[in-house]
Scaffold this motif. Structure first.
Motif, PDB file in Angstrom:
ATOM      1  N   GLY A  78       0.774  -1.065  -0.013  1.00 28.09           N
ATOM      2  CA  GLY A  78       0.022  -0.139  -0.100  1.00 28.09           C
ATOM      3  C   GLY A  78       0.690   1.267  -0.133  1.00 28.09           C
ATOM      4  O   GLY A  78       0.526   2.631   0.069  1.00 28.09           O
ATOM      5  N   THR A  79       2.159   1.150  -0.080  1.00 26.53           N
ATOM      6  CA  THR A  79       2.833   2.399  -0.212  1.00 26.53           C
ATOM      7  C   THR A  79       3.328   2.704  -1.546  1.00 26.53           C
ATOM      8  O   THR A  79       3.392   1.714  -2.454  1.00 26.53           O
ATOM      9  N   GLY A  80       3.740   3.964  -1.804  1.00 25.02           N
ATOM     10  CA  GLY A  80       4.154   4.065  -3.449  1.00 25.02           C
ATOM     11  C   GLY A  80       3.129   5.226  -3.961  1.00 25.02           C
ATOM     12  O   GLY A  80       1.942   5.392  -3.328  1.00 25.02           O
ATOM     13  N   LEU A  81       3.254   5.388  -5.201  1.00 24.68           N
ATOM     14  CA  LEU A  81       2.353   6.258  -5.770  1.00 24.68           C
ATOM     15  C   LEU A  81       1.398   5.577  -6.596  1.00 24.68           C
ATOM     16  O   LEU A  81       0.049   6.195  -6.623  1.00 24.68           O
ATOM     17  N   LYS A  82       1.222   4.317  -6.973  1.00 23.93           N
ATOM     18  CA  LYS A  82       0.392   3.435  -7.643  1.00 23.93           C
ATOM     19  C   LYS A  82      -0.792   3.007  -6.820  1.00 23.93           C
ATOM     20  O   LYS A  82      -1.672   2.423  -7.297  1.00 23.93           O
ATOM     21  N   THR A  83      -0.163   2.389  -5.786  1.00 23.88           N
ATOM     22  CA  THR A  83      -1.207   1.651  -4.824  1.00 23.88           C
ATOM     23  C   THR A  83      -1.523   2.292  -3.580  1.00 23.88           C
ATOM     24  O   THR A  83      -0.610   2.904  -2.806  1.00 23.88           O
ATOM     25  N   GLU A  84      -2.759   2.332  -3.086  1.00 25.96           N
ATOM     26  CA  GLU A  84      -3.128   2.887  -1.888  1.00 25.96           C
ATOM     27  C   GLU A  84      -3.616   2.049  -0.953  1.00 25.96           C
ATOM     28  O   GLU A  84      -3.672   2.272   0.171  1.00 25.96           O
ATOM     29  N   ILE A  85      -3.610   0.461  -1.357  1.00 26.06           N
ATOM     30  CA  ILE A  85      -4.098  -0.465  -0.255  1.00 26.06           C
ATOM     31  C   ILE A  85      -3.247  -1.574  -0.554  1.00 26.06           C
ATOM     32  O   ILE A  85      -2.653  -1.829  -1.720  1.00 26.06           O
ATOM     33  N   ALA A  86      -3.090  -2.527   0.576  1.00 28.36           N
ATOM     34  CA  ALA A  86      -2.250  -3.550   0.326  1.00 28.36           C
ATOM     35  C   ALA A  86      -2.970  -4.720  -0.179  1.00 28.36           C
ATOM     36  O   ALA A  86      -4.323  -4.786  -0.207  1.00 28.36           O
ATOM     37  N   TRP A  87      -2.280  -5.629  -0.937  1.00 29.85           N
ATOM     38  CA  TRP A  87      -2.777  -6.836  -1.759  1.00 29.85           C
ATOM     39  C   TRP A  87      -1.821  -7.785  -2.036  1.00 29.85           C
ATOM     40  O   TRP A  87      -0.489  -7.525  -1.766  1.00 29.85           O
ATOM     41  N   ALA A  88      -2.284  -8.930  -2.140  1.00 32.07           N
ATOM     42  CA  ALA A  88      -1.396 -10.123  -2.360  1.00 32.07           C
ATOM     43  C   ALA A  88      -1.936 -10.993  -3.431  1.00 32.07           C
ATOM     44  O   ALA A  88      -3.137 -11.371  -3.283  1.00 32.07           O
ATOM     45  N   ARG A  89      -1.073 -11.304  -4.420  1.00 39.15           N
ATOM     46  CA  ARG A  89      -1.676 -12.700  -5.530  1.00 39.15           C
ATOM     47  C   ARG A  89      -1.017 -13.759  -5.123  1.00 39.15           C
ATOM     48  O   ARG A  89       0.075 -14.017  -4.769  1.00 39.15           O
ATOM     49  N   VAL A  90      -1.902 -15.061  -5.123  1.00 35.82           N
ATOM     50  CA  VAL A  90      -1.477 -16.314  -4.910  1.00 35.82           C
ATOM     51  C   VAL A  90      -1.690 -16.904  -6.477  1.00 35.82           C
ATOM     52  O   VAL A  90      -2.978 -16.929  -6.861  1.00 35.82           O
ATOM     53  N   TYR A  91      -0.810 -17.571  -6.962  1.00 35.43           N
ATOM     54  CA  TYR A  91      -0.791 -18.013  -8.053  1.00 35.43           C
ATOM     55  C   TYR A  91      -0.063 -19.142  -8.732  1.00 35.43           C
ATOM     56  O   TYR A  91       1.053 -19.569  -7.777  1.00 35.43           O
ATOM     57  N   SER A  92      -0.397 -19.919  -9.705  1.00 42.16           N
ATOM     58  CA  SER A  92       0.678 -20.883 -10.186  1.00 42.16           C
ATOM     59  C   SER A  92       1.714 -20.221 -11.304  1.00 42.16           C
ATOM     60  O   SER A  92       1.450 -19.639 -12.129  1.00 42.16           O
ATOM     61  N   GLN A  93       3.019 -20.624 -10.674  1.00 39.98           N
ATOM     62  CA  GLN A  93       3.892 -19.809 -11.541  1.00 39.98           C
ATOM     63  C   GLN A  93       3.790 -20.441 -13.122  1.00 39.98           C
ATOM     64  O   GLN A  93       4.124 -19.603 -14.123  1.00 39.98           O
ATOM     65  N   ARG A  94       3.357 -21.610 -13.298  1.00 36.95           N
ATOM     66  CA  ARG A  94       3.350 -22.126 -14.707  1.00 36.95           C
ATOM     67  C   ARG A  94       2.128 -21.534 -15.443  1.00 36.95           C
ATOM     68  O   ARG A  94       2.043 -21.124 -16.531  1.00 36.95           O
ATOM     69  N   ARG A  95       1.153 -21.454 -14.731  1.00 35.93           N
ATOM     70  CA  ARG A  95      -0.182 -21.215 -15.320  1.00 35.93           C
ATOM     71  C   ARG A  95      -0.624 -19.458 -15.458  1.00 35.93           C
ATOM     72  O   ARG A  95      -1.127 -19.105 -16.123  1.00 35.93           O
ATOM     73  N   SER A  96       0.044 -18.896 -14.670  1.00 36.71           N
ATOM     74  CA  SER A  96      -0.026 -17.568 -14.481  1.00 36.71           C
ATOM     75  C   SER A  96       1.278 -16.652 -14.045  1.00 36.71           C
ATOM     76  O   SER A  96       1.522 -16.302 -12.972  1.00 36.71           O
ATOM     77  N   PRO A  97       2.188 -16.712 -14.986  1.00 36.22           N
ATOM     78  CA  PRO A  97       3.419 -16.164 -14.808  1.00 36.22           C
ATOM     79  C   PRO A  97       3.682 -14.931 -14.416  1.00 36.22           C
ATOM     80  O   PRO A  97       4.709 -14.190 -13.827  1.00 36.22           O
ATOM     81  N   SER A  98       2.673 -13.993 -14.813  1.00 38.99           N
ATOM     82  CA  SER A  98       2.475 -12.448 -14.164  1.00 38.99           C
ATOM     83  C   SER A  98       1.024 -12.129 -14.230  1.00 38.99           C
ATOM     84  O   SER A  98       0.203 -12.771 -14.406  1.00 38.99           O
ATOM     85  N   ALA A  99       0.845 -10.756 -13.522  1.00 35.82           N
ATOM     86  CA  ALA A  99      -0.430 -10.401 -13.368  1.00 35.82           C
ATOM     87  C   ALA A  99      -1.082 -10.247 -14.636  1.00 35.82           C
ATOM     88  O   ALA A  99      -2.265  -9.903 -14.621  1.00 35.82           O
ATOM     89  N   THR A 100      -0.583 -10.144 -15.603  1.00 37.53           N
ATOM     90  CA  THR A 100      -0.958  -9.804 -17.081  1.00 37.53           C
ATOM     91  C   THR A 100      -1.577 -11.334 -17.637  1.00 37.53           C
ATOM     92  O   THR A 100      -1.666 -10.980 -18.961  1.00 37.53           O
ATOM     93  N   ALA A 101      -1.347 -12.233 -17.221  1.00 36.53           N
ATOM     94  CA  ALA A 101      -1.658 -13.659 -17.779  1.00 36.53           C
ATOM     95  C   ALA A 101      -2.134 -14.601 -16.908  1.00 36.53           C
ATOM     96  O   ALA A 101      -1.452 -14.872 -15.615  1.00 36.53           O
ATOM     97  N   GLY A 102      -3.028 -15.598 -17.290  1.00 30.31           N
ATOM     98  CA  GLY A 102      -3.793 -16.347 -16.658  1.00 30.31           C
ATOM     99  C   GLY A 102      -4.713 -16.029 -15.307  1.00 30.31           C
ATOM    100  O   GLY A 102      -5.019 -14.929 -15.168  1.00 30.31           O
ATOM    101  N   TRP A 103      -5.031 -17.037 -14.534  1.00 27.05           N
ATOM    102  CA  TRP A 103      -5.865 -16.776 -13.451  1.00 27.05           C
ATOM    103  C   TRP A 103      -5.244 -16.814 -11.979  1.00 27.05           C
ATOM    104  O   TRP A 103      -4.437 -17.761 -12.091  1.00 27.05           O
ATOM    105  N   TYR A 104      -5.662 -16.098 -11.147  1.00 24.89           N
ATOM    106  CA  TYR A 104      -4.991 -16.124  -9.717  1.00 24.89           C
ATOM    107  C   TYR A 104      -6.123 -15.533  -8.792  1.00 24.89           C
ATOM    108  O   TYR A 104      -6.946 -15.144  -9.266  1.00 24.89           O
ATOM    109  N   ILE A 105      -5.712 -15.789  -7.587  1.00 28.82           N
ATOM    110  CA  ILE A 105      -6.522 -15.238  -6.400  1.00 28.82           C
ATOM    111  C   ILE A 105      -6.010 -14.001  -6.106  1.00 28.82           C
ATOM    112  O   ILE A 105      -4.593 -13.936  -6.006  1.00 28.82           O
TER     113      ILE A 105
END
Length: 71
Positions: free
Chosen positions: A19-46
């Motif tokens: 939640g720090t910095g210019l782009k993020t106002e709130i804290a978040w965490a992404r949990v993902y399969s490294q093979r199926r979703s290698p980045s936040a712009t590809a695949g499905w994740y929670i």
């Protein structure tokens, strides 16, 4: 989490921001399969996201994409 994703434990990735910095106002965490979703712009994740006040946590299923198909 690995069992829920049906992937080996070594393949589960977690990334987030506090939640720090210019782009993020709130804290978040992404949990993902490294093979199926290698980045936040590809695949499905929670994503776990906190409220701005920090008194709530939200869970969402997200799909990352950067390509438009058929409009």
């Amino acid at each position: 989490m690995a069992a829920a994703l049906d992937v080996p434990l070594a393949e589960v990735g977690i990334e987030g921001r506090d939640g720090t910095g210019l782009k993020t106002e709130i804290a978040w965490a992404r949990v993902y399969s490294q093979r199926r979703s290698p980045s936040a712009t590809a695949g499905w994740y929670i994503v776990y996201r906190s409220s701005a006040s920090g008194d709530r946590v939200y869970l969402s299923l997200n799909q990352g994409t950067t390509k438009s198909k058929q409009g």
